[in-house]
Design a protein around this motif. Structure first.
Motif, PDB file in Angstrom:
ATOM      1  N   SER A  10      39.251  22.829  45.043  1.00 32.45           N
ATOM      2  CA  SER A  10      40.612  23.359  44.955  1.00 32.45           C
ATOM      3  C   SER A  10      40.588  24.600  44.076  1.00 32.45           C
ATOM      4  O   SER A  10      39.868  24.643  43.075  1.00 32.45           O
ATOM      5  CB  SER A  10      41.557  22.318  44.349  1.00 32.45           C
ATOM      6  N   ARG A  12      43.777  26.230  43.406  1.00 31.98           N
ATOM      7  CA  ARG A  12      45.163  26.541  43.043  1.00 31.98           C
ATOM      8  C   ARG A  12      45.366  26.474  41.523  1.00 31.98           C
ATOM      9  O   ARG A  12      44.617  25.799  40.812  1.00 31.98           O
ATOM     10  CB  ARG A  12      46.123  25.599  43.758  1.00 31.98           C
ATOM     11  N   ARG A  15      45.452  22.964  38.907  1.00 35.11           N
ATOM     12  CA  ARG A  15      44.822  21.940  39.731  1.00 35.11           C
ATOM     13  C   ARG A  15      44.389  20.743  38.882  1.00 35.11           C
ATOM     14  O   ARG A  15      43.956  20.896  37.744  1.00 35.11           O
ATOM     15  CB  ARG A  15      43.614  22.528  40.456  1.00 35.11           C
TER      16      ARG A  15
END
Length: 198
Positions: A10, A12, A15
């Motif tokens: 991930s 983002r 996270r």
């Protein structure tokens, strides 16, 4: 000592992945049979597969510099652990793309999965198993699933992954089996490479 790459799946902001990464590194550091290196997809800035021809058609040759750097990096490892977030019952686009942006570097290497979310990313991991099999990898059966109860316990109640003994045990079993497969497949690859050179 086996070289294992931990792929952080991930990218983002905020996270959850940043919680299990040091926990996995901690578990690996207590072992003498593997060395775990974090491969954070934030650091590689991979384009979404942007090649003029299929990697299968080019023998795994990539033209994008970021993809070339990714291939070089993962080619150094004997095995992998993928840290998987689940979005809408599937893996993140960036993680699937990371698998697509290499080819021969994955061949005949084992991979384990650690997932988090509502069902411990079990659905996303199941989808990825088909992907890695197509890449001629060996996904091991044992995985770590950080499901909703520990997920919320960590985020809302200040708990840690080490507070959940079954997760600690799952981590150790996963590493045990990953090492077994990594040693077996590394020896097999070396025999194949020697045979091809003769």
């Amino acid at each position: 000592m086996l070289k294992v790459g931990l792929i952080v799946g991930s990218t983002r902001p905020n996270r959850f992945a940043d919680i299990p990464v040091p926990w996995l590194v901690e578990g690996a550091s207590a072992r003498r049979d593997l060395q775990l290196t974090v491969l954070d997809l934030r650091d590689f800035q991979l384009p979404f597969l942007n090649e003029p021809a299929s990697p299968m058609a080019t023998g795994g040759v990539f033209t994008e510099p970021a993809a070339q750097a990714w291939c070089k990096s993962i080619g150094e490892f004997d095995a992998f652990v993928a840290l998987v977030a689940e979005y809408n019952h599937g893996p993140t686009a960036v993680l699937k793309n990371a698998f697509d942006n290499a080819l021969i570097e994955w061949y005949r290497k084992p991979i384990a999965f650690v997932g988090y979310g509502g069902v411990g990313a079990a659905r996303a991991i199941e989808a990825l198993r088909g992907v890695v099999i197509e890449l001629q990898m060996a996904p091991i059966r044992h995985e770590v699933n950080i499901s909703m109860e520990p997920f919320l316990g960590i985020l809302q109640k200040g708990r840690s992954l080490n507070d959940y003994q079954y997760l600690v045990q799952s981590r150790e079993v996963m590493f045990d089996h990953l090492v077994w497969w990594a040693e077996a497949l590394k020896a097999a690859r070396q025999r194949t490479d020697r045979g091809a050179a003769e």
